[in-house]
Design an enzyme around this catalytic site. Structure first.
Site, PDB file in Angstrom:
ATOM      1  CB  SER A  40      12.274  22.814 -15.513  1.00  0.00           C
ATOM      2  OG  SER A  40      11.545  24.022 -15.583  1.00  0.00           O
ATOM      3  CG  HIS A  58      -1.713  -1.211   1.437  1.00  0.00           C
ATOM      4  ND1 HIS A  58      -2.991  -1.402   0.955  1.00  0.00           N
ATOM      5  CD2 HIS A  58      -1.375  -2.369   2.062  1.00  0.00           C
ATOM      6  CE1 HIS A  58      -3.410  -2.617   1.311  1.00  0.00           C
ATOM      7  NE2 HIS A  58      -2.443  -3.222   1.972  1.00  0.00           N
TER       8      HIS A  58
END
Ligand code: ARG
Length: 459
Positions: free
Chosen positions: A276, A155
């Site tokens: 970026s 999980h």
């Protein structure tokens, strides 16, 4: 006039030519088309439909066309509709009337079936090599890092400590199944379709055994109607690719997560990262994200193929021309993803200290504590409950399990002694897993040994 134009009074509309043509895509099959024609003409000679001079002329013509295409001397043209008619037209232009004999006892349905099967077989061999390469990269990184301990998750919540090697070898196991799946698919598709004619077989006494031998197929397809209409092997390959990409996508997802500052377990090489345009500090895991993204396209390819085939009556239908676009795209995306993944794995840095630190918080040793209580005679369900209360106590007091004092432990279970702290040490939690296939050192080394042998046997 078109090669099939005899019965037509009017030319096809230009838009229809554009719509109908597949040569922009199936030109990729030029080699296999020529390979199939070379085998076919030799078979025609063997059964006396062309004589040996005619056979030689056709063979030389076909080989010249192959060279011309490979040298970039010829351009494919839409007016030829597909690669099969393109090559046949060139052949007739090159060697004259004799070229018109080549299409005796065969159909384009035959050609498209054999060309694509030859192509997919070759591509599967390349894919198997690339999977092997990625498995080797995983194996090598696992072998170098047997001492490294990291959190294992369920999980995406910290669960139990494991070895980095054990983690990497889980992906190795998945890829081994992929390899075997391609191997199986290859065996199943290794049947010659050529010789089926349009659908019913041909009225010539062809020698399909001879064709099978030259073209390197294991078997001959026993029903002509099936031979020209079967695309199972395309779907199966596409399905294997979808499954393989799903595995790569899961690795990719973990690379994205584990290379984030929040985790900081992996540092990707600059070679497989990008920046970026606005944020100067950024280093993004684009390679992994693209693999994850391309998995969607590959699923789309599989679905397109399945839906394309589901309503088709026997035998050939033009719908089937759409198969090539899908399978070519799936193969290309899978091959490049396998290569990039392999390089990313080879070059990334594992931040060992950070991974180990992450095992110190989150009670990853709670199961080991419960197992220890079992050795004191407490049934597991009960010990699970006690450890649950201990964890709650630790959370409330901002402690780890190792930091709980012995007298506190004894308030929960009087028999607990000093040895509990050994049980709780993370390294010991890893080593205490004794079952076959578990994360301890001996079993991890065994996995590595088996992996080495498998890689050697399958190279
Ligand atoms: N271009 C076709 C394809 O790729 C070849 C087979 C055409 N056969 C036919 N009868 N129209 O499927």
């Amino acid at each position: 006039m078109k090669l099939w134009g005899g019965r037509f009074k009017e030319d096809t509309d230009e838009l229809m030519d554009l719509f109908n043509a597949s040569i922009d895509i199936d030109s990729l099959l030029y080699k296999e088309d020529i390979e199939g024609s070379l085998a076919h003409v030799q078979m025609l000679e063997k059964i006396g439909i062309v004589n040996s001079e005619e056979c030689d002329l056709i063979k030389t013509g076909l080989r010249d066309i192959l060279l011309d295409i490979e040298n970039g001397d010829i351009e494919f043209s839409i007016s030829d509709e597909d690669i099969h008619m393109f090559i046949e037209r060139l052949l007739i232009e090159k060697i004259g009337e004799v070229g018109k004999k080549l299409h005796t006892a065969r159909s384009r349905n035959d050609q498209t079936a054999v060309d694509l099967r030859l192509y997919v077989k070759k591509e599967i061999s390349k894919i198997k090599l690339l999977i092997h390469e990625l498995m080797t990269s995983l194996y090598k990184r696992a072998k170098e890092n047997t001492e490294v301990i990291m959190p294992g998750y369920t999980h995406l919540q910290r669960a139990q400590p494991i070895r980095l090697s054990f983690y990497l070898m889980a992906y190795f196991s998945m890829l081994k199944r992929d390899y075997i799946r391609f191997d199986n698919a290859y065996k199943l598709m290794d049947e010659l379709p050529l010789g089926a004619g349009a659908l019913a077989g041909t009225s010539y006494e062809t020698d399909r055994e001879f064709l099978r031998d030259i073209l390197g197929f294991e078997e001959i397809m026993g029903n002509a109607l099936d031979a020209v209409s079967d695309r199972d092997y395309v779907i199966e390959t596409s399905s294997n690719i979808a499954l393989g990409m799903m595995h790569l996508s899961r690795i990719a997802e973990e690379i994205v997560i584990f290379s984030s500052k929040e985790f900081d377990f992996f540092t990707l090489s600059d070679k497989y990262s990008t920046g970026s345009s606005i944020m100067p500090q950024k280093k993004n895991p684009d390679a992994a994200e693209l693999i994850r993204g391309k998995t969607g396209s590959v699923y789309g390819n599989l679905l397109a193929l399945l839906v394309m085939m589901k309503g088709l009556p026997l035998a050939y239908n033009k719908d089937m021309q759409e198969d090539k676009k899908q399978i070519f795209e799936a193969i290309d995306n899978f091959k490049i993803s396998l290569s990039i993944m392999s390089k990313m794995i080879q070059t990334m840095i594992f931040n060992k200290t950070r991974m180990f630190e992450a095992t110190q918080q989150g009670f990853l040793n709670a199961t080991d504590l419960a197992d220890y209580l079992v050795t004191l005679g407490i049934p597991f369900r009960k010990s699970h409950e006690i450890v649950g209360s201990l964890v709650a106590y630790a959370i409330a007091n901002n402690l780890t399990l190792e930091e709980i004092a012995l007298d506190k432990y004894q308030e929960f279970v009087t028999e607990i002694d000093q040895s509990v702290y050994d049980i709780l040490a993370i390294e010991n939690c890893v080593e205490s897993k004794k079952s076959m296939g578990s994360t301890n050192m001996i079993s991890t080394l065994e996995m590595l040994g088996n992996a080495y042998n498998w890689l050697e046997e399958n190279r």
